[in-house]
Design a protein around this motif. Sequence first.
Motif, PDB file in Angstrom:
ATOM      1  N   ALA A 168       0.826  -1.204   0.000  1.00 23.27           N
ATOM      2  CA  ALA A 168       0.000   0.000   0.000  1.00 23.27           C
ATOM      3  C   ALA A 168       0.867   1.264   0.000  1.00 23.27           C
ATOM      4  O   ALA A 168       1.874   1.329   0.716  1.00 23.27           O
ATOM      5  CB  ALA A 168      -0.897  -0.009   1.235  1.00 23.27           C
TER       6      ALA A 168
ATOM      7  N   ASN B   6       0.684   5.517   0.222  1.00 25.24           N
ATOM      8  CA  ASN B   6      -0.150   6.696   0.514  1.00 25.24           C
ATOM      9  C   ASN B   6       0.446   7.925  -0.148  1.00 25.24           C
ATOM     10  O   ASN B   6       1.598   8.271   0.109  1.00 25.24           O
ATOM     11  CB  ASN B   6      -0.225   6.929   2.030  1.00 25.24           C
TER      12      ASN B   6
ATOM     13  N   ALA C 166      -4.360   6.420  -9.262  1.00 24.09           N
ATOM     14  CA  ALA C 166      -5.201   5.348  -8.698  1.00 24.09           C
ATOM     15  C   ALA C 166      -5.500   4.277  -9.745  1.00 24.09           C
ATOM     16  O   ALA C 166      -5.452   3.076  -9.462  1.00 24.09           O
ATOM     17  CB  ALA C 166      -6.492   5.942  -8.146  1.00 24.09           C
TER      18      ALA C 166
ATOM     19  N   SER D 151      -3.313  -0.091  -8.277  1.00 21.64           N
ATOM     20  CA  SER D 151      -4.387  -0.339  -7.311  1.00 21.64           C
ATOM     21  C   SER D 151      -3.880  -0.274  -5.863  1.00 21.64           C
ATOM     22  O   SER D 151      -4.678  -0.196  -4.929  1.00 21.64           O
ATOM     23  CB  SER D 151      -5.034  -1.698  -7.586  1.00 21.64           C
ATOM     24  N   SER D 152      -2.543  -0.269  -5.683  1.00 24.06           N
ATOM     25  CA  SER D 152      -1.995  -0.180  -4.319  1.00 24.06           C
ATOM     26  C   SER D 152      -1.996   1.253  -3.792  1.00 24.06           C
ATOM     27  O   SER D 152      -1.680   1.481  -2.625  1.00 24.06           O
ATOM     28  CB  SER D 152      -0.549  -0.699  -4.313  1.00 24.06           C
TER      29      SER D 152
ATOM     30  N   SER E 111      -3.380   4.912  -2.534  1.00 30.93           N
ATOM     31  CA  SER E 111      -4.483   5.726  -1.997  1.00 30.93           C
ATOM     32  C   SER E 111      -4.047   7.176  -2.073  1.00 30.93           C
ATOM     33  O   SER E 111      -2.915   7.491  -1.679  1.00 30.93           O
ATOM     34  CB  SER E 111      -4.758   5.405  -0.536  1.00 30.93           C
TER      35      SER E 111
ATOM     36  N   LEU F  44      -4.888  11.183  -1.034  1.00 32.53           N
ATOM     37  CA  LEU F  44      -5.641  12.221  -0.341  1.00 32.53           C
ATOM     38  C   LEU F  44      -5.259  13.521  -1.023  1.00 32.53           C
ATOM     39  O   LEU F  44      -4.068  13.862  -1.073  1.00 32.53           O
ATOM     40  CB  LEU F  44      -5.271  12.278   1.145  1.00 32.53           C
TER      41      LEU F  44
ATOM     42  N   HIS G 290     -12.876   4.500  -3.834  1.00 33.93           N
ATOM     43  CA  HIS G 290     -12.275   3.789  -2.703  1.00 33.93           C
ATOM     44  C   HIS G 290     -10.785   4.096  -2.566  1.00 33.93           C
ATOM     45  O   HIS G 290     -10.163   3.757  -1.563  1.00 33.93           O
ATOM     46  CB  HIS G 290     -12.479   2.268  -2.882  1.00 33.93           C
ATOM     47  N   GLN G 291     -10.194   4.762  -3.570  1.00 34.81           N
ATOM     48  CA  GLN G 291      -8.760   5.071  -3.522  1.00 34.81           C
ATOM     49  C   GLN G 291      -8.453   6.567  -3.406  1.00 34.81           C
ATOM     50  O   GLN G 291      -7.336   6.933  -3.032  1.00 34.81           O
ATOM     51  CB  GLN G 291      -8.068   4.578  -4.807  1.00 34.81           C
ATOM     52  N   VAL G 292      -9.404   7.416  -3.790  1.00 35.12           N
ATOM     53  CA  VAL G 292      -9.127   8.858  -3.836  1.00 35.12           C
ATOM     54  C   VAL G 292     -10.105   9.597  -2.920  1.00 35.12           C
ATOM     55  O   VAL G 292     -11.320   9.427  -3.043  1.00 35.12           O
ATOM     56  CB  VAL G 292      -9.266   9.406  -5.278  1.00 35.12           C
ATOM     57  N   THR G 293      -9.557  10.427  -2.007  1.00 33.70           N
ATOM     58  CA  THR G 293     -10.385  11.268  -1.141  1.00 33.70           C
ATOM     59  C   THR G 293     -10.032  12.728  -1.407  1.00 33.70           C
ATOM     60  O   THR G 293      -8.846  13.083  -1.429  1.00 33.70           O
ATOM     61  CB  THR G 293     -10.123  10.943   0.349  1.00 33.70           C
TER      62      THR G 293
ATOM     63  N   THR H  98      -2.688  12.161   9.570  1.00 32.67           N
ATOM     64  CA  THR H  98      -1.949  11.698   8.380  1.00 32.67           C
ATOM     65  C   THR H  98      -0.572  12.366   8.286  1.00 32.67           C
ATOM     66  O   THR H  98       0.228  12.006   7.429  1.00 32.67           O
ATOM     67  CB  THR H  98      -2.734  11.981   7.068  1.00 32.67           C
TER      68      THR H  98
END
Length: 295
Positions: free
Chosen positions: A124, A126, A142, A146-147, A149, A151, A174-177, A191
């Motif tokens: 994963a 970040n 993303a 797929s690993s 994420s 923000l 589910h991956q991008v906020t 974070t």
Amino acid sequence: MSDSTAPTDDVWTVQRILQWTADFLRQKEVESPRLEAELLLAHARKCQRIRLYTDFETPLADDERARMREFVKRRAGREPLAYITGHKEFYGRDFAVGSGVLVPRPETETLIDVSLEHISKDHAVNVCEVGFGSGCIAVTLAKQCSSVSVLATDVARQAMKFATENVASHEVGHQVTLYEGDGFSPLPRETAGRFDGIVSNPPYIREDEMATLSPEVAVHEPREALVSGADGLVLARRLIAEACDWLTEDGWMVLEVDPAQCETVAELFSAAGFAKTAIHQDLSGNDRVVSAERS
Ligand SMILES: C[S@@+](CC[C@H](N)C(=O)[O-])C[C@H]1O[C@@H](n2cnc3c(N)ncnc32)[C@H](O)[C@@H]1O
């Protein structure tokens, strides 16, 4: 085709309207007038561009002609083509764009390539992005990995609207906020120190450069997406200075800037304590992206 200048007495076939529009856009100093005439007409007829060639002798329906009249008027006013069609391709994917958000540029694909070199597919990762605009960078990272994420933050309300649409249409919610606000400040406090990487294509045009830009950019694209103080580096400088608070100890950062700013940005990274810096060229061979690693 405007009521005052275009002939109205005989039939507007596809061929005739293309010729008229290309001539008109050429007079308005639009680059690639014939290509743009075709793209506008395909959009007005809701068909593929290739179809225009098989329909050369076909007269336009009233609604097609009304749409085309509106599109040509907007393009003659030097509104970006992508705002009129509502779409722009980036890294092989389609992104919704419109007034209030920067049109994704081909040179930003280099930022994606350089960022992907830092991203492992095995665990994963970040990533933080500052200035998501249409969401083209966050969504592309993303989709490519797929690993990952992401923000991402942006100060612009319109950016939130388009990026939200693009995150949804590319199914990476589910991956991008997305967060609305200035720099790193909207990110959750917990974070801090947790990001493996930071990416940004910040505004980097100098204030005195605005007068030299085409009307498509200077008049129609949002100023906060373009200009960053007298030397164009106000936001980039701040992001570099604050980055280490948000990165892990071996975190990395990738920034897109103007070719003339790359050396300065590399020095800013060194001054902020980054160990390795590198300058990367875009597809036109211009210095465009600066990367740095903490260790
Ligand atoms: C050059 S555009 C890049 C947009 C998109 N990432 C792209 O590459 O097409 C810069 C973006 O940064 C945003 N921005 C400007 N100042 C900002 C700030 N202080 N904090 C967060 N975002 C900011 C703008 O609203 C704009 O969307």
